[in-house]
Design a protein around this motif. Structure first.
Motif, PDB file in Angstrom:
ATOM      1  N   ILE A  73     -82.971  27.436  -5.366  1.00  0.00           N
ATOM      2  CA  ILE A  73     -82.715  26.374  -4.391  1.00  0.00           C
ATOM      3  C   ILE A  73     -81.248  25.954  -4.389  1.00  0.00           C
ATOM      4  CG2 ILE A  73     -85.059  25.471  -4.553  1.00  0.00           C
ATOM      5  CD1 ILE A  73     -83.971  23.242  -6.334  1.00  0.00           C
ATOM      6  N   PHE A  74     -80.434  26.582  -5.253  1.00  0.00           N
ATOM      7  CA  PHE A  74     -79.025  26.183  -5.333  1.00  0.00           C
ATOM      8  C   PHE A  74     -78.288  26.382  -4.009  1.00  0.00           C
ATOM      9  CE2 PHE A  74     -74.557  27.263  -6.159  1.00  0.00           C
ATOM     10  CZ  PHE A  74     -74.141  26.056  -6.705  1.00  0.00           C
ATOM     11  N   PRO A  75     -78.446  27.538  -3.303  1.00  0.00           N
ATOM     12  CA  PRO A  75     -77.729  27.679  -2.022  1.00  0.00           C
ATOM     13  C   PRO A  75     -78.082  26.588  -1.018  1.00  0.00           C
ATOM     14  CG  PRO A  75     -78.564  29.800  -2.761  1.00  0.00           C
ATOM     15  CD  PRO A  75     -79.169  28.777  -3.652  1.00  0.00           C
ATOM     16  N   ALA A  76     -79.375  26.233  -0.938  1.00  0.00           N
ATOM     17  CA  ALA A  76     -79.779  25.184  -0.001  1.00  0.00           C
ATOM     18  C   ALA A  76     -79.206  23.834  -0.397  1.00  0.00           C
ATOM     19  CB  ALA A  76     -81.306  25.110   0.073  1.00  0.00           C
ATOM     20  N   LEU A  77     -79.214  23.532  -1.689  1.00  0.00           N
ATOM     21  CA  LEU A  77     -78.651  22.263  -2.159  1.00  0.00           C
ATOM     22  C   LEU A  77     -77.141  22.203  -1.916  1.00  0.00           C
ATOM     23  CD1 LEU A  77     -80.540  21.731  -5.542  1.00  0.00           C
ATOM     24  CD2 LEU A  77     -80.742  20.347  -3.470  1.00  0.00           C
ATOM     25  N   LEU A  78     -76.456  23.311  -2.176  1.00  0.00           N
ATOM     26  CA  LEU A  78     -75.001  23.353  -1.967  1.00  0.00           C
ATOM     27  C   LEU A  78     -74.660  23.123  -0.502  1.00  0.00           C
ATOM     28  CD1 LEU A  78     -72.152  23.897  -3.041  1.00  0.00           C
ATOM     29  CD2 LEU A  78     -72.556  26.347  -2.623  1.00  0.00           C
ATOM     30  N   LEU A  79     -75.396  23.776   0.402  1.00  0.00           N
ATOM     31  CA  LEU A  79     -75.143  23.604   1.827  1.00  0.00           C
ATOM     32  C   LEU A  79     -75.469  22.189   2.284  1.00  0.00           C
ATOM     33  CD1 LEU A  79     -76.568  27.004   3.124  1.00  0.00           C
ATOM     34  CD2 LEU A  79     -74.171  26.304   3.126  1.00  0.00           C
ATOM     35  N   ALA A  80     -76.547  21.611   1.733  1.00  0.00           N
ATOM     36  CA  ALA A  80     -76.921  20.244   2.106  1.00  0.00           C
ATOM     37  C   ALA A  80     -75.837  19.255   1.703  1.00  0.00           C
ATOM     38  CB  ALA A  80     -78.259  19.871   1.466  1.00  0.00           C
ATOM     39  N   VAL A  81     -75.298  19.443   0.512  1.00  0.00           N
ATOM     40  CA  VAL A  81     -74.256  18.533   0.035  1.00  0.00           C
ATOM     41  C   VAL A  81     -72.944  18.762   0.792  1.00  0.00           C
ATOM     42  CG1 VAL A  81     -72.820  17.920  -1.950  1.00  0.00           C
ATOM     43  CG2 VAL A  81     -75.279  18.279  -2.256  1.00  0.00           C
ATOM     44  N   LEU A  82     -72.565  20.041   0.966  1.00  0.00           N
ATOM     45  CA  LEU A  82     -71.263  20.371   1.527  1.00  0.00           C
ATOM     46  C   LEU A  82     -71.160  20.055   3.010  1.00  0.00           C
ATOM     47  CD1 LEU A  82     -68.501  21.611   0.910  1.00  0.00           C
ATOM     48  CD2 LEU A  82     -69.464  23.859   1.449  1.00  0.00           C
ATOM     49  N   GLY A 107     -88.096  16.494 -10.899  1.00  0.00           N
ATOM     50  CA  GLY A 107     -87.244  16.225  -9.753  1.00  0.00           C
ATOM     51  C   GLY A 107     -87.474  17.139  -8.566  1.00  0.00           C
ATOM     52  N   ARG A 108     -88.562  17.919  -8.592  1.00  0.00           N
ATOM     53  CA  ARG A 108     -88.807  18.855  -7.494  1.00  0.00           C
ATOM     54  C   ARG A 108     -88.979  18.127  -6.164  1.00  0.00           C
ATOM     55  NH1 ARG A 108     -94.394  22.181  -7.074  1.00  0.00           N
ATOM     56  NH2 ARG A 108     -95.084  20.014  -6.771  1.00  0.00           N
ATOM     57  N   ASN A 109     -89.817  17.109  -6.149  1.00  0.00           N
ATOM     58  CA  ASN A 109     -90.061  16.385  -4.895  1.00  0.00           C
ATOM     59  C   ASN A 109     -88.807  15.670  -4.403  1.00  0.00           C
ATOM     60  OD1 ASN A 109     -92.735  17.210  -4.908  1.00  0.00           O
ATOM     61  ND2 ASN A 109     -93.448  15.374  -5.986  1.00  0.00           N
ATOM     62  N   ALA A 110     -88.018  15.145  -5.344  1.00  0.00           N
ATOM     63  CA  ALA A 110     -86.789  14.448  -4.957  1.00  0.00           C
ATOM     64  C   ALA A 110     -85.799  15.417  -4.316  1.00  0.00           C
ATOM     65  CB  ALA A 110     -86.164  13.770  -6.170  1.00  0.00           C
ATOM     66  N   LEU A 111     -85.670  16.616  -4.881  1.00  0.00           N
ATOM     67  CA  LEU A 111     -84.767  17.608  -4.309  1.00  0.00           C
ATOM     68  C   LEU A 111     -85.259  18.078  -2.944  1.00  0.00           C
ATOM     69  CD1 LEU A 111     -83.887  19.767  -7.462  1.00  0.00           C
ATOM     70  CD2 LEU A 111     -82.452  18.074  -6.306  1.00  0.00           C
ATOM     71  N   PHE A 112     -86.574  18.218  -2.821  1.00  0.00           N
ATOM     72  CA  PHE A 112     -87.130  18.627  -1.534  1.00  0.00           C
ATOM     73  C   PHE A 112     -86.836  17.581  -0.455  1.00  0.00           C
ATOM     74  CE2 PHE A 112     -90.783  18.546   1.437  1.00  0.00           C
ATOM     75  CZ  PHE A 112     -90.572  19.776   2.040  1.00  0.00           C
ATOM     76  N   ILE A 113     -87.046  16.321  -0.804  1.00  0.00           N
ATOM     77  CA  ILE A 113     -86.752  15.236   0.141  1.00  0.00           C
ATOM     78  C   ILE A 113     -85.263  15.210   0.463  1.00  0.00           C
ATOM     79  CG2 ILE A 113     -86.726  12.731   0.424  1.00  0.00           C
ATOM     80  CD1 ILE A 113     -89.307  12.630  -1.219  1.00  0.00           C
ATOM     81  N   LEU A 114     -84.423  15.478  -0.539  1.00  0.00           N
ATOM     82  CA  LEU A 114     -82.975  15.474  -0.331  1.00  0.00           C
ATOM     83  C   LEU A 114     -82.572  16.510   0.709  1.00  0.00           C
ATOM     84  CD1 LEU A 114     -80.284  14.231  -1.480  1.00  0.00           C
ATOM     85  CD2 LEU A 114     -80.159  16.272  -2.920  1.00  0.00           C
ATOM     86  N   ILE A 115     -83.205  17.691   0.655  1.00  0.00           N
ATOM     87  CA  ILE A 115     -82.863  18.757   1.605  1.00  0.00           C
ATOM     88  C   ILE A 115     -83.454  18.458   2.977  1.00  0.00           C
ATOM     89  CG2 ILE A 115     -83.278  21.176   2.161  1.00  0.00           C
ATOM     90  CD1 ILE A 115     -83.029  21.818  -0.792  1.00  0.00           C
ATOM     91  N   VAL A 116     -84.725  18.066   3.025  1.00  0.00           N
ATOM     92  CA  VAL A 116     -85.388  17.836   4.305  1.00  0.00           C
ATOM     93  C   VAL A 116     -84.779  16.627   5.020  1.00  0.00           C
ATOM     94  CG1 VAL A 116     -87.591  17.271   5.414  1.00  0.00           C
ATOM     95  CG2 VAL A 116     -87.516  18.943   3.566  1.00  0.00           C
TER      96      VAL A 116
END
Length: 500
Positions: free
Chosen positions: A2-11, A363-372
């Motif tokens: 999930i790192f690529p998705a998290l990186l793109l969401a943040v960036l 933290g799975r649900n929190a990361l999912f909510i962060l991306i969605v």
């Protein structure tokens, strides 16, 4: 994974959002440098601007007209074409075709069709409406364009949802004497309600949150509930409980067949096929006419009565378009960015959805909510900050810069996760026991089982990236790097739409 998705969401979502908010309370130079803190002065100036009030009012009017119109037409198309046969397949292709048309292409088609002087619409219906000057006519034209641009993907969603309704439930309803409208009203419509909500308010991730009671995502799981609903709604029209145990021929002989049941379906099927064909022809007409008009000479545009087909085949328009412009290069750029962008986008979405579906970690649900939750951030408000990021990374006038902000698709991750979670975890556990790695399980079992939804999302991704206009316009300065949507608009302005 999930790192690529998290990186793109943040960036490209959260950092630009924070930067945009900070810039909104500062005086900022044209180069993006903050000159000083001004507090809410920018907001006061914005809300005090009459142009902002007018734009807000127009946006609200457009939304009120567009949303219900789009849902009604798209749902009607999906319901009418939800049948078997070659004609139904042809209707579905016609309803899907607008998905291949980009915004700039659609605007050029409408500009040609609704031209007050030589446009075919005014001449066909015998009126002289100033579509581009009259505010009400212009609003109607915007709604027409919006429906045409959105109907393709929404039709795919609604059709998939309707096909997921088990035929057994419809048979039960028919046996109980329900007609076609009652089946749709009390059976199909409740089952596809989450899809309607997703189409209407796709920026609200909570629309699909109740996975375990969402029958449309897995209709068989709620079979008993729907059967109970059939009884609770009292769909019987002359076949009571006292006839339930009788053979079918006794039930048929005891009561006349209601409209829409198996014994009287021929008129209904004929009417349904006729309406579906007429609606599909109406939807595909702008595409067919634009292709036909591409062979027109100027005299064909002004001919009376209005022509639908050219007087003779004139390929000179195509020769001029490819010889006097960079159209071939524009097409190549769009195809390259769309293909590469779709592959990367789907890879990132599938890996993220797989991780959120089959792995358990803190933290799975929190990361999912962060991306969605990035769906809640308006992309137009972040576009300047994202441009600054791309410029700082020196990615302007590059293919990577064109596709960078479109690689994260939270809607795709959400829908794939919901689909993956419908599959039993025992599949993966059995594969792991047999020595299968996660990569093999994903590529050889899970993805083939999910090929329908993956293909649908891939088509949508390709169409979205290929037809994107504003972002490629912003990050490309060289003509050789322009995409086809930007290039067509440039040709339209430079040529002043030379009609033949």
């Amino acid at each position: 994974m999930i790192f690529p998705a998290l990186l793109l969401a943040v960036l490209f979502s959260y950092v630009p959002f924070i930067l945009t908010f900070l810039n909104s309370v500062h005086a900022v130079s044209l180069g993006g440098k903050r000159l000083g803190f001004v507090g809410l002065a920018n907001y006061r100036r914005l809300f005090g601007n009459p142009s902002f009030h007018a734009s807000l009012s127009n946006t609200l009017r457009f939304t009120l007209f567009f949303v219900p119109t789009n849902i009604i037409i798209t749902l009607l198309a999906a319901v009418l074409s939800n049948r078997k046969g070659w004609l139904a397949n042809l209707n579905q292709i016609f309803f899907f075709l607008p998905m291949a048309v980009g915004m700039s292409s659609m605007l050029m088609i409408l500009k040609m069709m609704f031209n007050p002087t030589i446009g075919i619409i005014n001449r066909l219906i015998g009126v002289n409406i100033q579509w581009f000057n009259d505010p009400n006519a212009a609003m109607a034209l915007l709604v027409i364009a919006g429906v045409f641009l959105d109907i393709g993907f929404d039709f795919l969603l609604f059709s998939a949802a309707l096909r997921n309704v088990p035929n057994d439930l419809k048979e039960v309803a028919l046996i109980n004497g329900a007609n076609g409208f009652q089946i749709f009203r009390h059976l199909e419509l409740p089952l596809i309600a989450p899809t309607l909500i997703f189409s209407d308010a796709h920026q609200r991730p909570g629309a699909y949150s109740h996975r375990r009671r969402a029958v449309p995502l897995h209709p068989d799981a709620g079979l008993s509930d729907v059967l109970g609903r059939v009884q609770e709604r009292k769909l019987c029209l002359g076949i009571g409980d006292r006839h339930r145990g009788l053979p079918s021929y006794v039930r048929r002989s005891s009561h006349p067949a209601p409209f829409g049941t198996k014994e009287n379906l021929l008129p209904v099927k004929t009417l349904r096929a006729t309406l579906s064909t007429l609606l599909s022809l109406l939807i595909v007409f702008p595409i067919v006419y634009s292709i036909s008009a591409s062979f027109f000479q100027y005299t064909d545009f002004t001919a009376l009565p209005a022509r639908l087909f050219p007087s003779r085949l004139n390929i000179g328009n195509y020769v001029r378009a490819f010889s006097e412009s960079f159209l071939a290069r524009f097409l190549l750029n769009s195809l390259l960015t769309a293909i590469v962008g779709t592959l990367l986008r789907m890879a990132i979405s599938i890996l993220a959805a797989y991780t959120f579906s089959f792995f358990t970690f803190k933290g799975r649900n929190a990361l999912f909510i962060l991306i969605v939750a990035t769906m809640l951030l308006p992309s137009d408000a972040l576009i300047i900050a994202n441009f600054m990021t791309i410029r700082a990374l020196r990615l302007t006038d590059t293919y990577l810069g064109i596709i960078a902000t479109s690689l994260l698709a939270p809607t795709h991750i959400f829908m794939l996760r919901q689909y993956f979670r419908m599959m039993s975890v025992e599949y993966r556990e059995a594969a792991i026991i047999e020595g299968c790695s996660d990569s093999r399980f994903l590529s050889m079992l899970l993805m083939p089982m999910s090929k329908a939804v993956i293909l649908t999302l891939a088509i949508h991704s390709f169409s979205t990236i290929f037809n994107d206009y504003l972002w490629p316009l912003l990050v490309t300065n060289k003509t050789s790097m322009r995409t086809v949507q930007v290039g067509l608009t440039m040709m339209g302005f430079s040529e002043q739409l030379d009609y033949g």
